[in-house]
Design an enzyme around this catalytic site. Sequence first.
Site, PDB file in Angstrom:
ATOM      1  N   GLU A  89      -1.647  34.858 -32.101  1.00  0.00           N
ATOM      2  CA  GLU A  89      -2.436  35.616 -33.078  1.00  0.00           C
ATOM      3  C   GLU A  89      -1.598  36.576 -33.899  1.00  0.00           C
ATOM      4  O   GLU A  89      -1.877  36.820 -35.079  1.00  0.00           O
ATOM      5  CB  GLU A  89      -3.539  36.412 -32.359  1.00  0.00           C
ATOM      6  CG  GLU A  89      -4.726  35.585 -31.908  1.00  0.00           C
ATOM      7  CD  GLU A  89      -4.567  34.979 -30.519  1.00  0.00           C
ATOM      8  OE1 GLU A  89      -3.432  34.955 -29.992  1.00  0.00           O
ATOM      9  OE2 GLU A  89      -5.577  34.533 -29.963  1.00  0.00           O
TER      10      GLU A  89
ATOM     11  N   GLU B 113      -7.541  31.109 -24.539  1.00  0.00           N
ATOM     12  CA  GLU B 113      -8.505  32.062 -23.967  1.00  0.00           C
ATOM     13  C   GLU B 113      -9.712  31.346 -23.364  1.00  0.00           C
ATOM     14  O   GLU B 113     -10.206  31.729 -22.308  1.00  0.00           O
ATOM     15  CB  GLU B 113      -8.941  33.058 -25.051  1.00  0.00           C
ATOM     16  CG  GLU B 113      -7.790  33.953 -25.491  1.00  0.00           C
ATOM     17  CD  GLU B 113      -8.130  34.793 -26.707  1.00  0.00           C
ATOM     18  OE1 GLU B 113      -8.236  34.217 -27.813  1.00  0.00           O
ATOM     19  OE2 GLU B 113      -8.305  36.013 -26.576  1.00  0.00           O
TER      20      GLU B 113
HETATM   21  C1  HXC Z   1      -8.851  26.352 -38.342  1.00  0.00           C
HETATM   22  C2  HXC Z   1      -7.255  24.797 -37.817  1.00  0.00           C
HETATM   23  C3  HXC Z   1      -6.793  25.600 -36.748  1.00  0.00           C
HETATM   24  C4  HXC Z   1      -7.450  26.825 -36.505  1.00  0.00           C
HETATM   25  C5  HXC Z   1      -5.587  23.825 -36.819  1.00  0.00           C
HETATM   26  N1  HXC Z   1      -6.481  23.707 -37.810  1.00  0.00           N
HETATM   27  N2  HXC Z   1      -5.754  24.953 -36.151  1.00  0.00           N
HETATM   28  N3  HXC Z   1      -8.274  25.182 -38.592  1.00  0.00           N
HETATM   29  N4  HXC Z   1      -8.472  27.150 -37.330  1.00  0.00           N
HETATM   30  N5  HXC Z   1      -7.111  27.629 -35.493  1.00  0.00           N
HETATM   31  C6  HXC Z   1      -6.621  22.598 -38.764  1.00  0.00           C
HETATM   32  C7  HXC Z   1      -5.523  22.589 -39.790  1.00  0.00           C
HETATM   33  O1  HXC Z   1      -5.821  23.489 -40.829  1.00  0.00           O
HETATM   34  C8  HXC Z   1      -5.566  21.150 -40.257  1.00  0.00           C
HETATM   35  O2  HXC Z   1      -6.645  20.932 -41.136  1.00  0.00           O
HETATM   36  C9  HXC Z   1      -5.887  20.410 -38.979  1.00  0.00           C
HETATM   37  O3  HXC Z   1      -6.484  21.371 -38.104  1.00  0.00           O
HETATM   38  C10 HXC Z   1      -4.658  19.825 -38.305  1.00  0.00           C
HETATM   39  O4  HXC Z   1      -3.713  20.870 -38.128  1.00  0.00           O
HETATM   40  P1  HXC Z   1      -2.179  20.754 -38.583  1.00  0.00           P
HETATM   41  O5  HXC Z   1      -1.687  22.135 -38.703  1.00  0.00           O
HETATM   42  O6  HXC Z   1      -2.067  19.874 -39.766  1.00  0.00           O
HETATM   43  O7  HXC Z   1      -1.549  20.019 -37.330  1.00  0.00           O
HETATM   44  P2  HXC Z   1      -0.049  20.136 -36.772  1.00  0.00           P
HETATM   45  O8  HXC Z   1       0.927  20.134 -37.916  1.00  0.00           O
HETATM   46  O9  HXC Z   1       0.052  19.096 -35.706  1.00  0.00           O
HETATM   47  O10 HXC Z   1       0.054  21.589 -36.107  1.00  0.00           O
HETATM   48  C11 HXC Z   1      -0.723  21.903 -34.977  1.00  0.00           C
HETATM   49  C12 HXC Z   1      -0.713  23.435 -34.735  1.00  0.00           C
HETATM   50  C13 HXC Z   1      -1.180  24.169 -36.012  1.00  0.00           C
HETATM   51  C14 HXC Z   1       0.673  23.906 -34.327  1.00  0.00           C
HETATM   52  C15 HXC Z   1      -1.694  23.700 -33.558  1.00  0.00           C
HETATM   53  O11 HXC Z   1      -2.421  23.584 -36.455  1.00  0.00           O
HETATM   54  C16 HXC Z   1      -1.436  25.626 -35.805  1.00  0.00           C
HETATM   55  O12 HXC Z   1      -0.510  26.404 -35.732  1.00  0.00           O
HETATM   56  N6  HXC Z   1      -2.719  26.027 -35.752  1.00  0.00           N
HETATM   57  C17 HXC Z   1      -3.101  27.430 -35.626  1.00  0.00           C
HETATM   58  C18 HXC Z   1      -2.786  27.935 -34.232  1.00  0.00           C
HETATM   59  C19 HXC Z   1      -3.184  29.392 -34.115  1.00  0.00           C
HETATM   60  O13 HXC Z   1      -2.630  30.277 -34.754  1.00  0.00           O
HETATM   61  N7  HXC Z   1      -4.203  29.656 -33.294  1.00  0.00           N
HETATM   62  C20 HXC Z   1      -4.703  31.008 -33.103  1.00  0.00           C
HETATM   63  C21 HXC Z   1      -5.853  31.214 -34.035  1.00  0.00           C
HETATM   64  S1  HXC Z   1      -6.454  32.882 -33.978  1.00  0.00           S
HETATM   65  P3  HXC Z   1      -6.434  20.774 -42.744  1.00  0.00           P
HETATM   66  O14 HXC Z   1      -7.781  20.314 -43.176  1.00  0.00           O
HETATM   67  O15 HXC Z   1      -6.095  22.150 -43.216  1.00  0.00           O
HETATM   68  O16 HXC Z   1      -5.321  19.799 -42.897  1.00  0.00           O
HETATM   69  C22 HXC Z   1      -7.392  32.929 -32.583  1.00  0.00           C
HETATM   70  C23 HXC Z   1      -8.014  34.187 -32.117  1.00  0.00           C
HETATM   71  C24 HXC Z   1      -8.239  35.140 -33.185  1.00  0.00           C
HETATM   72  O17 HXC Z   1      -7.584  31.980 -31.921  1.00  0.00           O
HETATM   73  C25 HXC Z   1      -8.854  36.378 -32.628  1.00  0.00           C
HETATM   74  C26 HXC Z   1      -8.679  37.576 -33.441  1.00  0.00           C
HETATM   75  C27 HXC Z   1      -9.532  37.665 -34.678  1.00  0.00           C
END
Ligand code: HXC
Length: 257
Positions: A131, A111
């Site tokens: 999401e 976004e």
């Molecule tokens: C907080 C996050 C994060 C996020 C990653 N991290 N994404 N922390 N918010 N969105 C953190 C992880 O917890 C981890 O920290 C560190 O970053 C590295 O991530 P990993 O997962 O270990 O890395 P990897 O295995 O390479 O996977 C990468 C990834 C995965 C596929 C991008 O991190 C992932 O799926 N992230 C979330 C993606 C997502 O769903 N985004 C949308 C968010 S909601 P620690 O310290 O825990 O090891 C949004 C809008 C919401 O954006 C609006 C409505 C309310």
Amino acid sequence: TQYSFILTEQRGRVGLITLNRPEALNALSDAMGHEILAAAQVYDDDAGIGAIVITGSSRAFAAGADIKEMAHMSSVEMYQANWFSVWDELARVRTPIVAAVAGHALGGGCELAMIADFIIAADNAKFGQPEIKLGVIPGMGGTQRLTRAVGKAKAMEMMLTGRVMGAVEAEQSGLVARVVPLDSLLEDAMATADAIASMSKTVAMIAKEAVNAAFETTLAEGVRHERRGIYSCFATEDQKEGMAAFMEKRAANFKHR
Ligand code: HXC
């Protein structure tokens, strides 16, 4: 200004904002959002800056809004805080903004990239609005901007399944302007921004405003908006310089006035 979650650097007439929260794959916390907005507004107000580049790391542009920060929030807290409204203000920055995207651009990361005026993607870029897998929907404009960018079919599929789109598909579907090798992403984006910044800033802002009107109004009103815009270009010194330079067969030297 001292920032905690971003780095800023002026290179010539380009203002660079680098997201810098590597331990969280640049997850966009509320504080980080306010820093991005503040930095962009400082550049916007600076006549010496003609374009802004927002980039992340080679691994992640941004992996979304900060899930850990939001997980326990209530609807009322979000409503009272006007959560995510910082991004509406970023969309109102008038200076052209280029997003240079490598790696994950997911959720709020996708976004944020779409709030920029256009996206240049590295070949490893991955775009998605996952999401729904978290039990929510996009909140920083994704349902609207992704749909306008790629059309209903792909936008619906991505937002209902959480499927992620690679760089090639993103270019084919109109989400990104261009795909470049990861190694040359920043160089390419900076050169592109530099080219924009060499134009009249006033005229570039008028152009940005007119293109954005296409997403807000009817065709007739949009064309009226454009017409008012081009008339106002003729009030600038830069229009006189640009057309004089053409007739004198030399490069234009815009004064951004
Ligand atoms: C907080 C996050 C994060 C996020 C990653 N991290 N994404 N922390 N918010 N969105 C953190 C992880 O917890 C981890 O920290 C560190 O970053 C590295 O991530 P990993 O997962 O270990 O890395 P990897 O295995 O390479 O996977 C990468 C990834 C995965 C596929 C991008 O991190 C992932 O799926 N992230 C979330 C993606 C997502 O769903 N985004 C949308 C968010 S909601 P620690 O310290 O825990 O090891 C949004 C809008 C919401 O954006 C609006 C409505 C309310």
